[in-house]
Scaffold this motif. Structure first.
Motif, PDB file in Angstrom:
ATOM      1  N   GLY A  61      -0.185  19.467  -9.570  1.00  0.00           N
ATOM      2  CA  GLY A  61      -1.229  18.517  -9.193  1.00  0.00           C
ATOM      3  C   GLY A  61      -0.723  17.479  -8.201  1.00  0.00           C
ATOM      4  N   GLN A  62       0.502  17.058  -8.388  1.00  0.00           N
ATOM      5  CA  GLN A  62       1.129  16.081  -7.482  1.00  0.00           C
ATOM      6  C   GLN A  62       1.298  16.693  -6.086  1.00  0.00           C
ATOM      7  N   ILE A  63       1.772  17.932  -6.024  1.00  0.00           N
ATOM      8  CA  ILE A  63       1.938  18.620  -4.739  1.00  0.00           C
ATOM      9  C   ILE A  63       0.591  18.762  -4.038  1.00  0.00           C
ATOM     10  N   GLU A  64      -0.445  19.151  -4.789  1.00  0.00           N
ATOM     11  CA  GLU A  64      -1.777  19.317  -4.207  1.00  0.00           C
ATOM     12  C   GLU A  64      -2.320  17.988  -3.688  1.00  0.00           C
ATOM     13  N   ALA A  65      -2.117  16.916  -4.448  1.00  0.00           N
ATOM     14  CA  ALA A  65      -2.589  15.595  -4.012  1.00  0.00           C
ATOM     15  C   ALA A  65      -1.880  15.167  -2.729  1.00  0.00           C
ATOM     16  N   MET A  66      -0.563  15.367  -2.671  1.00  0.00           N
ATOM     17  CA  MET A  66       0.197  14.989  -1.477  1.00  0.00           C
ATOM     18  C   MET A  66      -0.231  15.832  -0.271  1.00  0.00           C
ATOM     19  N   ARG A  67      -0.507  17.119  -0.489  1.00  0.00           N
ATOM     20  CA  ARG A  67      -0.964  17.991   0.592  1.00  0.00           C
ATOM     21  C   ARG A  67      -2.321  17.510   1.115  1.00  0.00           C
ATOM     22  N   THR A  68      -3.224  17.175   0.203  1.00  0.00           N
ATOM     23  CA  THR A  68      -4.546  16.689   0.620  1.00  0.00           C
ATOM     24  C   THR A  68      -4.418  15.389   1.396  1.00  0.00           C
ATOM     25  N   MET A  69      -3.536  14.504   0.935  1.00  0.00           N
ATOM     26  CA  MET A  69      -3.308  13.251   1.673  1.00  0.00           C
ATOM     27  C   MET A  69      -2.872  13.547   3.105  1.00  0.00           C
ATOM     28  N   ARG A  70      -1.883  14.425   3.265  1.00  0.00           N
ATOM     29  CA  ARG A  70      -1.386  14.767   4.610  1.00  0.00           C
ATOM     30  C   ARG A  70      -2.517  15.339   5.468  1.00  0.00           C
ATOM     31  N   GLU A  71      -3.311  16.231   4.886  1.00  0.00           N
ATOM     32  CA  GLU A  71      -4.410  16.850   5.633  1.00  0.00           C
ATOM     33  C   GLU A  71      -5.440  15.820   6.074  1.00  0.00           C
ATOM     34  N   ARG A  72      -5.606  14.770   5.298  1.00  0.00           N
ATOM     35  CA  ARG A  72      -6.583  13.720   5.618  1.00  0.00           C
ATOM     36  C   ARG A  72      -5.965  12.588   6.458  1.00  0.00           C
ATOM     37  N   GLY A  73      -4.693  12.713   6.789  1.00  0.00           N
ATOM     38  CA  GLY A  73      -4.034  11.666   7.566  1.00  0.00           C
ATOM     39  C   GLY A  73      -3.707  10.435   6.740  1.00  0.00           C
ATOM     40  N   GLU A  74      -3.544  10.623   5.436  1.00  0.00           N
ATOM     41  CA  GLU A  74      -3.225   9.510   4.536  1.00  0.00           C
ATOM     42  C   GLU A  74      -1.749   9.528   4.174  1.00  0.00           C
ATOM     43  N   THR A  75      -1.289   8.378   3.713  1.00  0.00           N
ATOM     44  CA  THR A  75       0.065   8.252   3.185  1.00  0.00           C
ATOM     45  C   THR A  75      -0.031   7.761   1.743  1.00  0.00           C
ATOM     46  N   LEU A  76       1.042   7.955   0.998  1.00  0.00           N
ATOM     47  CA  LEU A  76       1.059   7.494  -0.390  1.00  0.00           C
ATOM     48  C   LEU A  76       1.098   5.979  -0.427  1.00  0.00           C
ATOM     49  N   PHE A  77       0.126   5.389  -1.110  1.00  0.00           N
ATOM     50  CA  PHE A  77       0.034   3.944  -1.235  1.00  0.00           C
ATOM     51  C   PHE A  77       0.508   3.476  -2.609  1.00  0.00           C
ATOM     52  N   ALA A  78       0.077   4.196  -3.652  1.00  0.00           N
ATOM     53  CA  ALA A  78       0.401   3.761  -5.014  1.00  0.00           C
ATOM     54  C   ALA A  78       0.435   4.935  -5.980  1.00  0.00           C
ATOM     55  N   VAL A  79       1.205   4.736  -7.045  1.00  0.00           N
ATOM     56  CA  VAL A  79       1.208   5.619  -8.208  1.00  0.00           C
ATOM     57  C   VAL A  79       0.622   4.781  -9.333  1.00  0.00           C
ATOM     58  N   TYR A  80      -0.317   5.343 -10.076  1.00  0.00           N
ATOM     59  CA  TYR A  80      -0.928   4.568 -11.156  1.00  0.00           C
ATOM     60  C   TYR A  80      -0.841   5.309 -12.474  1.00  0.00           C
ATOM     61  N   HIS A  81      -0.887   4.531 -13.542  1.00  0.00           N
ATOM     62  CA  HIS A  81      -1.013   5.096 -14.890  1.00  0.00           C
ATOM     63  C   HIS A  81      -1.574   4.030 -15.809  1.00  0.00           C
ATOM     64  N   SER A  82      -2.002   4.468 -16.990  1.00  0.00           N
ATOM     65  CA  SER A  82      -2.568   3.522 -17.951  1.00  0.00           C
ATOM     66  C   SER A  82      -1.655   3.395 -19.159  1.00  0.00           C
ATOM     67  N   HIS A  83      -1.819   2.284 -19.837  1.00  0.00           N
ATOM     68  CA  HIS A  83      -1.144   2.029 -21.120  1.00  0.00           C
ATOM     69  C   HIS A  83      -2.241   1.857 -22.167  1.00  0.00           C
ATOM     70  N   PRO A  84      -2.517   2.876 -22.972  1.00  0.00           N
ATOM     71  CA  PRO A  84      -3.592   2.777 -23.958  1.00  0.00           C
ATOM     72  C   PRO A  84      -3.404   1.669 -24.985  1.00  0.00           C
ATOM     73  N   SER A  85      -2.168   1.382 -25.365  1.00  0.00           N
ATOM     74  CA  SER A  85      -1.969   0.381 -26.424  1.00  0.00           C
ATOM     75  C   SER A  85      -0.839  -0.598 -26.107  1.00  0.00           C
ATOM     76  N   ALA A  86      -0.510  -0.742 -24.838  1.00  0.00           N
ATOM     77  CA  ALA A  86       0.553  -1.669 -24.441  1.00  0.00           C
ATOM     78  C   ALA A  86       0.057  -2.530 -23.276  1.00  0.00           C
ATOM     79  N   PRO A  87       0.670  -3.682 -23.070  1.00  0.00           N
ATOM     80  CA  PRO A  87       0.279  -4.544 -21.953  1.00  0.00           C
ATOM     81  C   PRO A  87       0.547  -3.865 -20.601  1.00  0.00           C
ATOM     82  N   PRO A  88      -0.073  -4.376 -19.521  1.00  0.00           N
ATOM     83  CA  PRO A  88       0.085  -3.761 -18.200  1.00  0.00           C
ATOM     84  C   PRO A  88       1.373  -4.183 -17.499  1.00  0.00           C
TER      85      PRO A  88
END
Length: 137
Positions: A61-88
């Motif tokens: 999924g990461q490879i596919e996302a990076m490929r789509t970014m390149r195809e759209r002329g985008e660069t990686l801006f951020a990596v995100y994730h959630s913490h269901p039961s911990a502070p941010p």
């Protein structure tokens, strides 16, 4: 003075919605930018052994996302994730496992009753540097 980053409201809403739709596990993904401006959200499956407490981006999924970014002329801006039961705030594991130190790290917390919290950090060293997040009107 801490760094300030402006995020489009639609992107923030989509990210928060993703976190709320899977409160039982850490959701994760990438954000692409065009000209330094964040424009696209790329959810990636969490393949961690314990997704309630950890996240690991699905490699394909990461490879596919990076490929789509390149195809759209985008660069990686951020990596995100959630913490269901911990502070941010980044955990020691989040800091040690950072794969893209040049990218912003966004963490959404679901641990507060009724209110989601999102914070941004630069994790290019051992000590996280918090970034001021502003939402574009």
């Amino acid at each position: 003075m801490p760094e300030s980053v402006v995020l489009p409201r639609a992107l923030v809403i989509a990210l928060l919605h993703q976190a709320q739709s899977r409160p039982e596990c850490e959701v994760c993904g990438l954000i692409g930018a065009r000209g330094g401006v964040p424009v696209s959200l790329y959810p990636v499956a969490n393949v961690a052994a314990e997704p309630k407490r950890h996240f690991h981006l699905d490699p394909q999924g990461q490879i596919e996302a990076m490929r789509t970014m390149r195809e759209r002329g985008e660069t990686l801006f951020a990596v995100y994730h959630s913490h269901p039961s911990a502070p941010p705030f980044p955990s020691d594991e989040d800091i040690e496992a950072v794969a893209y130190p040049e990218a912003l790290t966004l963490i959404v917390s679901l641990s507060t009753k009724g209110t989601l919290q999102m914070r941004g950090f630069r994790l290019d060293g051992r000590i996280p540097e918090e970034v001021v997040l502003e939402v574009e009107e």
